[in-house]
Design a protein around this motif. Sequence first.
Motif, PDB file in Angstrom:
ATOM      1  N   MET A 199    -107.767-102.921   9.571  1.00  0.00           N
ATOM      2  CA  MET A 199    -108.553-101.691   9.657  1.00  0.00           C
ATOM      3  C   MET A 199    -109.842-101.784   8.848  1.00  0.00           C
ATOM      4  O   MET A 199    -109.907-102.484   7.830  1.00  0.00           O
ATOM      5  N   GLU A 200    -110.828-101.018   9.277  1.00  0.00           N
ATOM      6  CA  GLU A 200    -112.122-101.012   8.593  1.00  0.00           C
ATOM      7  C   GLU A 200    -111.976-100.576   7.142  1.00  0.00           C
ATOM      8  O   GLU A 200    -112.657-101.112   6.252  1.00  0.00           O
ATOM      9  N   ILE A 201    -111.092 -99.622   6.868  1.00  0.00           N
ATOM     10  CA  ILE A 201    -110.911 -99.168   5.493  1.00  0.00           C
ATOM     11  C   ILE A 201    -110.297-100.265   4.614  1.00  0.00           C
ATOM     12  O   ILE A 201    -110.564-100.325   3.407  1.00  0.00           O
ATOM     13  N   THR A 240    -109.557-107.442  12.185  1.00  0.00           N
ATOM     14  CA  THR A 240    -108.829-107.908  13.356  1.00  0.00           C
ATOM     15  C   THR A 240    -108.518-106.814  14.360  1.00  0.00           C
ATOM     16  O   THR A 240    -108.326-107.094  15.544  1.00  0.00           O
ATOM     17  N   GLY A 241    -108.436-105.564  13.900  1.00  0.00           N
ATOM     18  CA  GLY A 241    -107.833-104.538  14.715  1.00  0.00           C
ATOM     19  C   GLY A 241    -106.319-104.599  14.570  1.00  0.00           C
ATOM     20  O   GLY A 241    -105.766-105.420  13.838  1.00  0.00           O
ATOM     21  N   ILE A 242    -105.642-103.725  15.294  1.00  0.00           N
ATOM     22  CA  ILE A 242    -104.208-103.515  15.107  1.00  0.00           C
ATOM     23  C   ILE A 242    -103.379-104.469  15.971  1.00  0.00           C
ATOM     24  O   ILE A 242    -103.681-104.700  17.130  1.00  0.00           O
ATOM     25  N   GLY A 243    -102.316-105.020  15.374  1.00  0.00           N
ATOM     26  CA  GLY A 243    -101.313-105.762  16.126  1.00  0.00           C
ATOM     27  C   GLY A 243    -101.708-107.174  16.497  1.00  0.00           C
ATOM     28  O   GLY A 243    -102.335-107.895  15.720  1.00  0.00           O
ATOM     29  N   LYS A 273    -107.870 -96.233  15.922  1.00  0.00           N
ATOM     30  CA  LYS A 273    -108.116 -96.886  17.205  1.00  0.00           C
ATOM     31  C   LYS A 273    -107.641 -98.340  17.163  1.00  0.00           C
ATOM     32  O   LYS A 273    -107.491 -98.924  16.084  1.00  0.00           O
ATOM     33  N   PRO A 274    -107.396 -98.952  18.311  1.00  0.00           N
ATOM     34  CA  PRO A 274    -106.901-100.337  18.344  1.00  0.00           C
ATOM     35  C   PRO A 274    -107.794-101.326  17.607  1.00  0.00           C
ATOM     36  O   PRO A 274    -107.303-102.337  17.101  1.00  0.00           O
ATOM     37  N   ASP A 275    -109.099-101.037  17.540  1.00  0.00           N
ATOM     38  CA  ASP A 275    -110.001-101.967  16.855  1.00  0.00           C
ATOM     39  C   ASP A 275    -109.999-101.809  15.345  1.00  0.00           C
ATOM     40  O   ASP A 275    -110.708-102.513  14.629  1.00  0.00           O
ATOM     41  N   GLY A 276    -109.202-100.859  14.844  1.00  0.00           N
ATOM     42  CA  GLY A 276    -109.096-100.672  13.402  1.00  0.00           C
ATOM     43  C   GLY A 276    -110.067 -99.674  12.818  1.00  0.00           C
ATOM     44  O   GLY A 276    -110.115 -99.503  11.595  1.00  0.00           O
TER      45      GLY A 276
END
Length: 250
Positions: free
Chosen positions: A8-10, A43-46, A192-195
């Motif tokens: 995630m961005e955070i 990376t985004g999620i998953g 969101k999926p992109d993090g």
Amino acid sequence: MIAVFAAMEIEVQACLTSMNNIRRTELQGFPVYETEGAVICQTGIGTRARDAAEASLAYAPAVVLSIGVAGGLSPKLSAGDLVVCERIDHESHRRSGVDATVMSHPGLVEGAVAAARGMRLSLSTGSSLTVDELAAGADEKSAHHAWKGHDVVEMESFWIGETAAKRGLPFLAVRAISDNAAEPLFMIGAMKPDGNFDQQALLDYVHEHPEVAPHVARQYEAGRLALSNLTVFLAAFLAPLVQHFHSGVR
């Protein structure tokens, strides 16, 4: 060069706090932040993490890290606790019987433990279970914990560690607890999926479900504590590690 992966961005921002001269770019669609001696990839999620890790090997890293928050599986852990993951499994192996555990590098584990203790953070060594679907309920977390006694659950570390292992690269996963084993997560659809976080989605959810506002507020505060402790840890651990490898020491 150190390659750091966060979903995630955070979480990426927690990594960047102790960095200087940051240059943002993209690699095969993944946001990448280049600094002297390190590259941090969102990376985004998953399972997106697997593709991100493969793409980022173009930087020829000497060390690979998976950093972020996670759900607690062990009832001994509380929000904000740090877990240095010595081993990581994927949930699919429970059904297949495949033994494909990813191991963190002992030297990196030792360095992470020392850094956290030096900052007086609540820390333990343990293990992580990577899943493909978010573990939201207490019963679901309990079932995950029952398999091999994993301490935390998240969605990326196995893929990153597996990629590193295939290349013979030292790997480490560190996670901060954002929700304990008994705490259910509310699926508000804001991540969101992109993090990236969609604040409007959060506001819309609370507006439509005002009865859950106190629970969502507690969930937010627990996540904030996890990110705060993760940031403190990274300031003590990541910058010296980057300097160590950037100076040419192996």
